[in-house]
Design an enzyme around this catalytic site. Structure first.
Site, PDB file in Angstrom:
ATOM      1  CD  GLU A 121      -4.536  -5.910   2.600  1.00  0.00           C
ATOM      2  OE1 GLU A 121      -5.279  -5.240   3.352  1.00  0.00           O
ATOM      3  OE2 GLU A 121      -3.299  -5.778   2.571  1.00  0.00           O
ATOM      4  CD  GLU A 127      -3.181  -0.878   2.043  1.00  0.00           C
ATOM      5  OE1 GLU A 127      -2.949  -0.273   3.088  1.00  0.00           O
ATOM      6  OE2 GLU A 127      -4.297  -1.347   1.755  1.00  0.00           O
TER       7      GLU A 127
HETATM    8  C1  GAL Z   1      -4.946  -2.687   4.665  1.00  0.00           C
HETATM    9  C2  GAL Z   1      -3.530  -3.100   5.029  1.00  0.00           C
HETATM   10  C3  GAL Z   1      -3.499  -4.273   5.959  1.00  0.00           C
HETATM   11  C4  GAL Z   1      -4.481  -4.094   7.060  1.00  0.00           C
HETATM   12  C5  GAL Z   1      -5.818  -3.916   6.461  1.00  0.00           C
HETATM   13  C6  GAL Z   1      -6.921  -3.848   7.475  1.00  0.00           C
HETATM   14  O1  GAL Z   1      -4.997  -1.388   4.238  1.00  0.00           O
HETATM   15  O2  GAL Z   1      -2.832  -3.418   3.873  1.00  0.00           O
HETATM   16  O3  GAL Z   1      -2.223  -4.480   6.472  1.00  0.00           O
HETATM   17  O4  GAL Z   1      -4.123  -3.005   7.824  1.00  0.00           O
HETATM   18  O5  GAL Z   1      -5.832  -2.723   5.713  1.00  0.00           O
HETATM   19  O6  GAL Z   1      -8.125  -3.946   6.807  1.00  0.00           O
END
Ligand code: GAL
Length: 807
Positions: free
Chosen positions: A462, A386
């Site tokens: 994710e 990110e």
């Molecule tokens: C994302 C991040 C993860 C975690 C996640 C929580 O933005 O890459 O490490 O923090 O959010 O939903």
């Protein structure tokens, strides 16, 4: 010849560092510890994470063998360390997730003990990834992975990179790139490479050593009868590389290196991910390598167990090692189980200065060199998770990855759309979806995200996570909604061929910094909790696998009368891979229900959503079929929402029914309420039967009047090994007479461990969400034939004893 042994015992530890420690010559009066070791055991939650950010010291005596070169191999030290041998600085390393070696030879005499002192810096150093800004996970501290002592001859094999070629053809090739170090100028000899199926040699090749050259390529070509490594049949082969040198170095075998490889083709294309030539939709979860109390410091069995949970209990086909290289034991299990891996370099949203970037590149190189022979790994993550675009830096990381491993594609996880694509795969964290009410699509078209005119290889890395944090002890409605949200993203990923798959955030709840999570240092983003106990969302993943491989039948409901808002009990989602379910209440059949392909047209196994608790039973009232249908429909609407939600036409039908039957509204209401299990209705159990190919294959019973009647204590393993410390998990559940966990049974537990074991974490603990778990480890003095007795006491539910053997 090479000998390699772990030296995880006989270490001494001080939670501080002083200059004078560097020249210690005797084991000081420090705490004797075993590795994996965490610099400080932490509470489960609600602690100040800064208590694990400090510098500590480890001391050990190491015996060197005569006439050899000796190395210390460290698998992982968080996050930087310096190593002194007999008072002299012998090596150092920065970065907590990758291996490094320190040569002892020049600092000590053969046949004598060397004094090894390791200064471990577990402060969150701004010059070392992932630190420099905030990070949504704890990195803990200490020498948390194995340490080995390696002795070998002067000349040795320094690296082996085996590249299977033509994996899908009947005749398969293998190119083996290797480097040899420490050769004397007059050295002659050869390197032999043998491919092994178990102990049987199935192919071999030899290259002769050439003066002043240390890189070689050996080829074993046209091998027949080899199996392909696949997710359902992860065929692994051994590769033995032997160096034999003659000359002033002496004759005979000088070194041997073994590794495992697999023949497989893996490619992300514009129209999906292809494994061995067939399209496989990737259904994955992100994993942090952390556990309660000891953070990262868990040995082989626990690491392997996580891979088994992902593959066998959650049924996913890919894991992303968010956000760093993970334990070799975990990856070994992925290779063996056929669990695909997206492995990425350390980092979280932040890119540091030139020094930081250099360290990152070193860590990336260490990761790829360590893992490039593993068939399970299908993608290298070469961006800081990110992070924003950083052209020069990411040109560099991509080039590095491609140079070290031209066989695998690169990805770079981003959350910023229209960002620069220097990688082979656009890997994107898709957090667009925030529930049906907001009307946002679960997975956007890739071109909307990428801003490109044409499709590119694309993977959702994710989803969900912080958009809907859910505790295992949250109420049923939230847990059920959590499950639905994961399912909706998966369904959307299945619908779009240009999306290779979706990796959910995340497998397990994890400890985090104060800026993240629920304020108690836990991010409740897992489909399982921090103890690896499932939430309802776990069943979304588990149920996508074929029923033949394991039946899943999990209702996202406890069938309690007052758990949900406004006493609602419907709808009930059933996560299952059965063809249908039949619901019974008491001795009466309510009806047969089928997967909801309307709402989830693309999932292999949509949930079965039960909206009707009246079902066939109403026939006994003697009304017409049409009246029955109308009553059932109105009841569903009223008891999923409120009677006001019943449409005008339906209301008119009901009114005419009441007039025709000369029935008072109150009587009809009571009748329906009784069917849908309202207050005061009979407490008959609900029974769910799962059918597959016309046969009943599973059954679950839920009782409205059920209560906790027993403690169920189970160990994941009934035997542990001696040697380095070994561990297993014990789960404790308060169960009702049907074997279901009673989620609100908040008993206090007192856990005692006797015999050859020790408890990890505190011995007093509450049940939370009706269950908890803890890990027990072997005591240092444990020997084969010993046993560990674990006694779990609760005030009300009695005592349970579990025995674990030592082998
Ligand atoms: C994302 C991040 C993860 C975690 C996640 C929580 O933005 O890459 O490490 O923090 O959010 O939903």
């Amino acid at each position: 010849m090479r000998t390699v042994n772990t030296i995880n015992t006989d270490w001494y530890y001080a939670p501080e560092f002083r200059e004078e420690y560097t020249s210690l010559t005797a084991a000081p009066d420090w705490q004797r510890i075993r590795i994996p070791h965490t610099n400080r055991e932490l509470p489960l939650n609600s602690f100040d994470e800064r208590q694990s950010f400090f510098v500590s010291t480890y001391f050990r005596k190491v015996r060197l063998t005569a006439g050899s070169r000796t190395f210390l191999d460290f698998d992982g030290v968080m996050c930087a360390c310096d190593v002194w041998v007999n008072g002299q600085m012998a090596g150092s390393h920065e970065g907590g997730y990758t291996p490094f070696s320190v040569e002892l030879t020049d600092f000590s005499k053969a046949g004598e003990d060397a004094n090894v002192v390791v200064r471990v810096d577990s402060t969150e150093r701004e010059d070392i990834p992932p630190f420099g800004h905030v990070v949504d996970y704890l990195c803990f501290g200490g020498i948390y992975r194995d340490v080995r002592l390696r002795t070998q001859d002067h000349a040795y094999i320094a690296s082996v990179f085996a590249r299977p070629e033509k994996p899908l053809e009947a005749k398969k090739d293998l190119a083996i790139e290797l480097t040899v170090d420490g050769l004397l100028n007059d050295a002659a000899g050869a390197v032999k490479c043998e491919l092994l199926d178990g102990t049987r040699v199935v192919g071999s090749a030899q290259v002769d050593l050439v003066p002043n050259r240390n890189s070689y390529v050996a080829r074993i070509d046209a091998m027949e009868g080899l199996r392909v490594w696949d997710i359902d049949d992860p065929a692994l082969y051994g590769l033995r590389v032997t160096l034999a040198v003659s000359g002033s170095d002496g004759d005979g075998p000088t070194d041997e290196w073994t590794t495992r490889i697999g023949f497989r083709a893996a490619e992300f294309r514009k129209d999906g991910f292809f494994l061995n030539g067939r399209r496989v939709k990737l259904v994955g979860l992100n994993r942090h390598q952390a556990w309660p109390y000891v953070g990262y410091a868990m040995p082989a069995r626990a690491q392997r167990r996580d891979a088994e949970i992902l593959k066998r209990e959650l049924g996913v086909n890919l894991v992303r090692t968010s956000h760093y290289p993970q334990s070799p034991y975990f990856l070994d299990a992925c290779d063996e189980l056929g669990l695909l891996v997206f492995e990425e370099m350390p980092g979280w949203q932040f890119i540091g200065g030139p020094e930081w970037q250099d360290t990152e590149c070193v860590n990336l190189e260490e990761m790829i060199r360590r893992d490039r022979n593993r068939p399970s790994i299908v993608l290298w993550g070469v961006r800081v998770n990110e992070s924003p675009d950083s052209h020069d830096f990411y040109v560099r990381t991509n080039a590095l990855a491609r140079r070290l491993d031209p066989t695998r594609q690169t990805g770079g996880v981003r959350c910023i759309g229209k960002s620069e694509l220097l990688e082979d795969v656009y890997t994107f964290n898709e957090f667009n979806y925030s529930g049906e009410a907001e009307g946002k699509t679960p997975v956007r078209k890739q071109r909307i995200v990428t801003g490109k005119r044409t499709n590119v290889p694309y993977l959702v890395t994710e989803h969900n996570g912080h958009m809907f944090p859910t505790k295992r002890f949250d109420n049923e409605e939230r847990l059920a909604e959590h499950a639905l949200r994961h399912a909706r993203v998966l369904d959307a990923a299945f619908a779009d061929q240009s999306v290779s798959g979706a990796i959910g955030w995340c497998a397990f709840d994890y400890n985090t910094h104060k800026d993240f999570g629920s304020g108690d240092r836990i991010c409740y983003h897992g489909v399982m909790d921090i103890f690896r106990e499932p939430k309802f969302a776990a069943a979304v993943y588990a149920s996508q696998g074929p029923c033949e491989k394991g039946v899943v039948l999990e209702a996202a409901s406890r069938f309690a009368k007052g758990e949900r808002c406004a006493v609602r009990m419907i709808p009930v989602q059933v996560w299952t891979n059965c063809d249908s379910v039949v619901l019974w209440r008491g001795g009466e059949r309510i009806g047969e229900f089928f997967p909801d392909r309307g709402a989830f047209p693309n999932l292999p196994h949509p949930p079965i959503i039960i909206h009707d608790f009246i079902g066939d039973r109403i026939v006994k009232e003697g009304f017409s079929e049409r009246d029955n249908a109308r009553i059932r429909k109105a009841a569903s609407v009223a008891f999923e929402g409120s009677p006001d939600d019943i449409g005008l036409v339906d209301k008119i039908h009901l009114a005419s029914f009441l007039v025709r039957k000369r029935m008072a509204y109150g009587k009809l209401y009571d009748m329906i309420a009784d069917y849908v299990n309202a207050w005061g209705s009979k407490d008959e159990a609900f029974r769910l039967e799962g059918f597959f190919n016309g046969k009943k294959v599973a059954e679950r019973v839920y009782g409205g009047d059920a209560c906790a009647v027993a403690l169920e204590v189970r160990a994941d393993d009934d035997a542990l090994s001696v040697g380095d410390w070994d561990t297993t998990r014990l789960t404790v559940r308060a169960v009702d007479r049907f074997g279901n966990t009673q989620p609100y049974a908040a008993e206090a537990l007192d856990v005692r461990v006797e015999g050859a074991g020790e408890l990890i974490g505190p011995n007093l603990m509450p049940l939370s969400g009706g269950s908890t778990a803890f890990w027990v480890r072997t005591a240092e003095a444990a020997k084969p034939g010993d046993s560990i007795r674990v006694i779990v006491r609760s005030g009300r539910l009695g005592e349970s004893v579990v025995t674990i053997e030592i082998r």
